[in-house]
Design an enzyme around this catalytic site. Sequence first.
Site, mmCIF file in Angstrom:
data_model
loop_
_atom_site.group_PDB
_atom_site.id
_atom_site.type_symbol
_atom_site.label_atom_id
_atom_site.label_comp_id
_atom_site.label_asym_id
_atom_site.label_seq_id
_atom_site.Cartn_x
_atom_site.Cartn_y
_atom_site.Cartn_z
ATOM 1 C CG ASN A 9 36.207 35.082 44.134
ATOM 2 O OD1 ASN A 9 35.829 35.812 45.049
ATOM 3 N ND2 ASN A 9 37.301 34.335 44.211
ATOM 4 C CD1 TRP A 10 32.382 40.477 42.145
ATOM 5 C CD2 TRP A 10 31.092 41.445 43.700
ATOM 6 N NE1 TRP A 10 31.260 40.940 41.520
ATOM 7 C CE2 TRP A 10 30.448 41.552 42.450
ATOM 8 C CE3 TRP A 10 30.462 41.980 44.830
ATOM 9 C CZ2 TRP A 10 29.207 42.167 42.295
ATOM 10 C CZ3 TRP A 10 29.222 42.595 44.682
ATOM 11 C CH2 TRP A 10 28.609 42.694 43.426
ATOM 12 C CE LYS A 11 40.038 36.483 42.944
ATOM 13 N NZ LYS A 11 41.332 36.225 42.327
ATOM 14 C CG HIS A 95 40.112 31.388 45.685
ATOM 15 N ND1 HIS A 95 41.331 32.022 45.606
ATOM 16 C CD2 HIS A 95 39.489 31.635 44.507
ATOM 17 C CE1 HIS A 95 41.426 32.633 44.435
ATOM 18 N NE2 HIS A 95 40.322 32.416 43.753
ATOM 19 C CD GLU A 97 43.037 35.252 45.339
ATOM 20 O OE1 GLU A 97 41.978 35.625 45.850
ATOM 21 O OE2 GLU A 97 43.325 35.444 44.129
ATOM 22 C CD GLU A 167 39.740 30.023 40.562
ATOM 23 O OE1 GLU A 167 39.022 30.788 39.901
ATOM 24 O OE2 GLU A 167 40.184 30.321 41.688
ATOM 25 N N GLY A 173 44.794 36.347 38.097
ATOM 26 C CA GLY A 173 45.159 37.758 38.202
ATOM 27 C C GLY A 173 46.434 38.117 37.464
ATOM 28 C CB SER A 213 43.524 35.600 33.180
ATOM 29 O OG SER A 213 44.468 35.993 34.171
ATOM 30 N N GLY A 234 37.376 36.435 38.363
ATOM 31 C CA GLY A 234 37.807 37.387 39.381
ATOM 32 C C GLY A 234 37.692 38.807 38.851
ATOM 33 N N GLY A 235 38.803 39.356 38.410
ATOM 34 C CA GLY A 235 38.885 40.757 37.989
ATOM 35 C C GLY A 235 37.771 41.204 37.042
HETATM 36 P P1 13P Z 1 41.065 36.484 37.845
HETATM 37 O O1 13P Z 1 39.888 36.267 36.941
HETATM 38 O O2 13P Z 1 41.201 37.881 38.345
HETATM 39 O O3 13P Z 1 42.334 35.912 37.256
HETATM 40 O O4 13P Z 1 40.776 35.626 39.181
HETATM 41 C C1 13P Z 1 40.403 34.293 39.055
HETATM 42 C C2 13P Z 1 39.951 33.806 40.367
HETATM 43 O O5 13P Z 1 40.724 33.651 41.293
HETATM 44 C C3 13P Z 1 38.508 33.549 40.546
HETATM 45 O O6 13P Z 1 38.261 32.880 41.736
#
Ligand code: 13P
Length: 250
Positions: A9-11, A95, A97, A167, A173, A213, A234-235
């Site tokens: 997920n590149w956000k 998600h 967020e 999640e 994050g 993470s 994510g990251g």
């Molecule tokens: P991180 O891997 O950066 O913690 O993010 C997880 C996430 O929200 C994937 O959708």
Amino acid sequence: MRRPLIAGNWKMYKTPAEGLDFVRQLAPLVDGVNDRDIMIAPAFPALETVAGALKSTSVALGAQDLFWEAEGAYTGQVAPRMLVACGCRYVIIGHSERRQYFGETDETVRRKLRAAVQAGLAPVVCVGETEKEREAGQTFPILDKQIQNGLEGLIADELALLVIAYEPVWAIGTGKTATVGQAQEAHRFIRSQVARLLGSPLASAMRILYGGSVKPENISELMAMADIDGALVGGASLKPDSFSSIVKFK
Ligand code: 13P
């Protein structure tokens, strides 16, 4: 029995050019990996460019959100068939967020889920508790509510492509990963609730991803758990080397 799925997920990162650069670097790193599914979900403006670059690979494209109407006067929204036309096979829904910053609720998740299913997209529905909810012992009731309300009104036949991502909000994050025990316990609970609502055949075939993470260092121990079928990253999905290491977990 369940085919692993590693999803990035590149956000709100990467322009089309940056996405293209990423795929060019990733492609040789994951060439020949064919016992698991791989997906990346760029932001909307990069979908088409990334789709083009993914054509010669086995990596699938996903979107990070969608709107439930087919078309209309909805400024800023993106319709399911637009995602399909861009080459998307998956779409992330609900998600944390989006729930936290953009007013997403179990009700909007349900409408988006229905729209995704009707468009033939594989939905990746996100659930998870906040730190406060976990500390208050509310993890299971919260997951139960998110699943029950999010999936309401749909039947097992419509949800053959359903993926759920667990999640825990406090692990996103933050560098704080849930312990494998905490993750497995939540995944098992989610599967049992889906079995209760939609029957065991769907629940036992359905993939449940862990997100929060995930890194090359912790993917293998997570994937060793019975009910963890993949990861939503994510990251660590933003760099070809870390993402490909996660994809190639042993
Ligand atoms: P991180 O891997 O950066 O913690 O993010 C997880 C996430 O929200 C994937 O959708």
